[in-house]
Scaffold this active site. Structure first.
Site, PDB file in Angstrom:
ATOM      1  N   GLY A  45      -9.632  -2.107   1.731  1.00 55.05           N
ATOM      2  CA  GLY A  45      -9.283  -1.513   3.023  1.00 55.05           C
ATOM      3  C   GLY A  45      -8.657  -2.631   3.860  1.00 55.05           C
ATOM      4  O   GLY A  45      -9.232  -3.722   3.965  1.00 55.05           O
ATOM      5  N   ALA A  46      -7.494  -2.347   4.434  1.00 53.35           N
ATOM      6  CA  ALA A  46      -6.704  -3.412   5.060  1.00 53.35           C
ATOM      7  C   ALA A  46      -7.485  -4.229   6.113  1.00 53.35           C
ATOM      8  O   ALA A  46      -7.565  -5.458   6.004  1.00 53.35           O
ATOM      9  CB  ALA A  46      -5.431  -2.810   5.643  1.00 53.35           C
ATOM     10  N   ASP A 214      -1.577   0.393   5.407  1.00 49.70           N
ATOM     11  CA  ASP A 214      -1.712  -1.014   5.004  1.00 49.70           C
ATOM     12  C   ASP A 214      -0.640  -1.900   5.612  1.00 49.70           C
ATOM     13  O   ASP A 214      -0.828  -3.111   5.733  1.00 49.70           O
ATOM     14  CB  ASP A 214      -1.715  -1.116   3.482  1.00 49.70           C
ATOM     15  CG  ASP A 214      -3.023  -0.541   2.953  1.00 49.70           C
ATOM     16  OD1 ASP A 214      -3.134   0.695   2.889  1.00 49.70           O
ATOM     17  OD2 ASP A 214      -3.945  -1.334   2.683  1.00 49.70           O
ATOM     18  N   LYS A 225      -2.044   4.151   0.715  1.00 50.80           N
ATOM     19  CA  LYS A 225      -2.532   4.282  -0.664  1.00 50.80           C
ATOM     20  C   LYS A 225      -1.623   5.203  -1.474  1.00 50.80           C
ATOM     21  O   LYS A 225      -1.136   6.225  -0.971  1.00 50.80           O
ATOM     22  CB  LYS A 225      -3.970   4.826  -0.614  1.00 50.80           C
ATOM     23  CG  LYS A 225      -4.636   5.097  -1.929  1.00 50.80           C
ATOM     24  CD  LYS A 225      -4.580   3.961  -2.924  1.00 50.80           C
ATOM     25  CE  LYS A 225      -5.094   2.648  -2.419  1.00 50.80           C
ATOM     26  NZ  LYS A 225      -4.890   1.531  -3.377  1.00 50.80           N
TER      27      LYS A 225
HETATM   28  O1  MRU Z   1      -6.523  -0.248  -2.176  1.00 50.29           O
HETATM   29  P1  MRU Z   1      -7.466  -0.044  -1.031  1.00 50.29           P
HETATM   30  O2  MRU Z   1      -8.718   0.651  -1.429  1.00 50.29           O
HETATM   31  O3  MRU Z   1      -7.722  -1.333  -0.294  1.00 50.29           O
HETATM   32  O4  MRU Z   1      -6.658   0.905  -0.076  1.00 50.29           O
HETATM   33  C1  MRU Z   1      -7.116   1.161   1.207  1.00 50.29           C
HETATM   34  C2  MRU Z   1      -6.413   2.260   1.869  1.00 50.29           C
HETATM   35  O5  MRU Z   1      -5.711   3.001   1.282  1.00 50.29           O
HETATM   36  C3  MRU Z   1      -6.524   2.477   3.286  1.00 50.29           C
HETATM   37  O6  MRU Z   1      -5.834   3.625   3.640  1.00 50.29           O
HETATM   38  C4  MRU Z   1      -5.890   1.373   4.060  1.00 50.29           C
HETATM   39  O7  MRU Z   1      -6.218   0.084   3.630  1.00 50.29           O
HETATM   40  C5  MRU Z   1      -6.222   1.491   5.475  1.00 50.29           C
HETATM   41  S1  MRU Z   1      -7.882   1.074   5.681  1.00 50.29           S
HETATM   42  C6  MRU Z   1      -8.441   1.483   7.168  1.00 50.29           C
END
Ligand code: MRU
Length: 322
Positions: A45-46, A214, A225
């Site tokens: 998650g970013a 992200d 994602k």
């Molecule tokens: O690959 P990940 O699990 O880190 O992907 C995260 C996401 O898709 C979230 O939408 C994104 O990081 C935003 S988190 C608030």
């Protein structure tokens, strides 16, 4: 349940790869362990990887510029990672307390998520059906989350939402993390396969789509994602609002459009074998496994940030909150 905890000089990390079956904490010590935690999605998650990397910059000895480069290379798409390590490097160069700076980044994220959740909730109605993709909850941030923030805050305020969550192939963050977080919070959640999004929209079950991001380009294109852009196309077709929720640290003004965003590519094993008892394809079968795709800004109804709700024209309106 906190994903990242700093207590008595020790950093505790909830290992998200073990969810929903086990809630166990790791205590990374070396730079390789921090790198592995980010790369392998023990923390993901970013905003959460930004917070975690900020603590790494504070707690690990050695050349901070080199450490920043090393950590940033673990996941190239989520800009919050390099944003946080950049801020930590600046704090180091300015002679500030690094642990205080990391704690500040962590605390600020909680405040930003709360604001995003409030703005997001202002666009929803009691009883709404909501579709989510991947996981943009407290696990992906520090508290409440971005995409899930309005739902978790709404629950606290007595709203009832009916949430459909895409399982989110290939790493199943929707199944393993979003349905887990919403169940624990007492939000009504139904897990669906990614390819059912069109059906639930057609059946009239969805009033809004909420997703995290992200990296957001200056023109409003957003990296989310993998699979998100398909959901956005469907939402446009069915006339359903598609909201992207993210803190201002996710906006990268140096990317003019989504074409400038570097997309992380991950191992083929994640598609063919990670969550299966036996491989689902031959070893020689080629796989293409980008972790993110880019949603064109014209498919986005609004970008909800901690600094307000931004609508088209994005080039102009995103500049106003710089
Ligand atoms: O690959 P990940 O699990 O880190 O992907 C995260 C996401 O898709 C979230 O939408 C994104 O990081 C935003 S988190 C608030």
């Amino acid at each position: 349940m906190e994903n990242i905890k700093y207590e008595n000089g020790v950093l505790y990390l909830l290992d998200q790869t073990q969810l929903p079956n086990e809630e166990s904490y790791l205590t990374p010590k070396t730079k390789e362990e921090y790198f592995f935690a980010i790369k392998s999605l023990q923390v993901r998650g970013a905003p959460a990887i930004g917070i975690f990397a900020a603590y790494a910059m504070a707690l690990l000895d050695g050349d901070k510029e080199e450490l920043k480069r090393y950590l940033d290379s673990a996941r190239p798409t989520a800009v919050n990672l390099s944003w946080a390590t950049g801020r930590m490097l600046k704090a180091y160069q300015d002679g500030k307390s690094l642990i205080d700076e990391a704690i500040a980044i962590h605390e600020e994220d909680k405040a930003m998520c709360r604001k995003i959740s409030e703005y997001g909730l202002s666009l929803l109605h009691d009883g709404d059906g909501i579709l989510t993709h991947c996981n943009a909850g407290a696990l992906a941030t520090s508290a409440y989350g971005t995409g899930l923030g309005p739902l978790l805050l709404g629950k606290e305020k007595g709203y009832t939402f009916h949430v459909y969550t895409d399982e989110t192939r290939p790493l199943l963050q929707g199944a393993r993390l979003t349905s887990y977080e919403l169940e624990k919070a007492g939000v009504d959640v139904t897990l669906i396969c990614d390819n059912m999004a069109s059906l639930v929209m057609k059946q009239g079950k969805i009033n809004a789509v909420l997703v995290g991001a992200d990296r957001i380009a200056a023109n409003g294109d957003t990296a989310n994602k993998i699979g998100t852009s398909g959901v956005a196309v469907l939402a446009k077709y069915y006339g359903i609002p598609f909201y992207v929720l993210a803190p201002y640290s996710t906006i990268d003004y140096s990317c003019k459009t989504g074409d400038d965003i570097v997309i992380e590519e991950r191992e083929a094993d994640e598609i063919k074998s990670l969550y299966f008892e036996k491989p689902t394809a031959l070893p020689e079968t080629k796989c293409f496994n980008p972790a993110f795709d880019v949603t064109d800004s014209e498919l986005i109804t609004a970008i909800i940030t901690d600094k307000g709700i931004i609508r088209a024209p994005y080039c102009e309106n995103l500049k106003k909150i710089r």
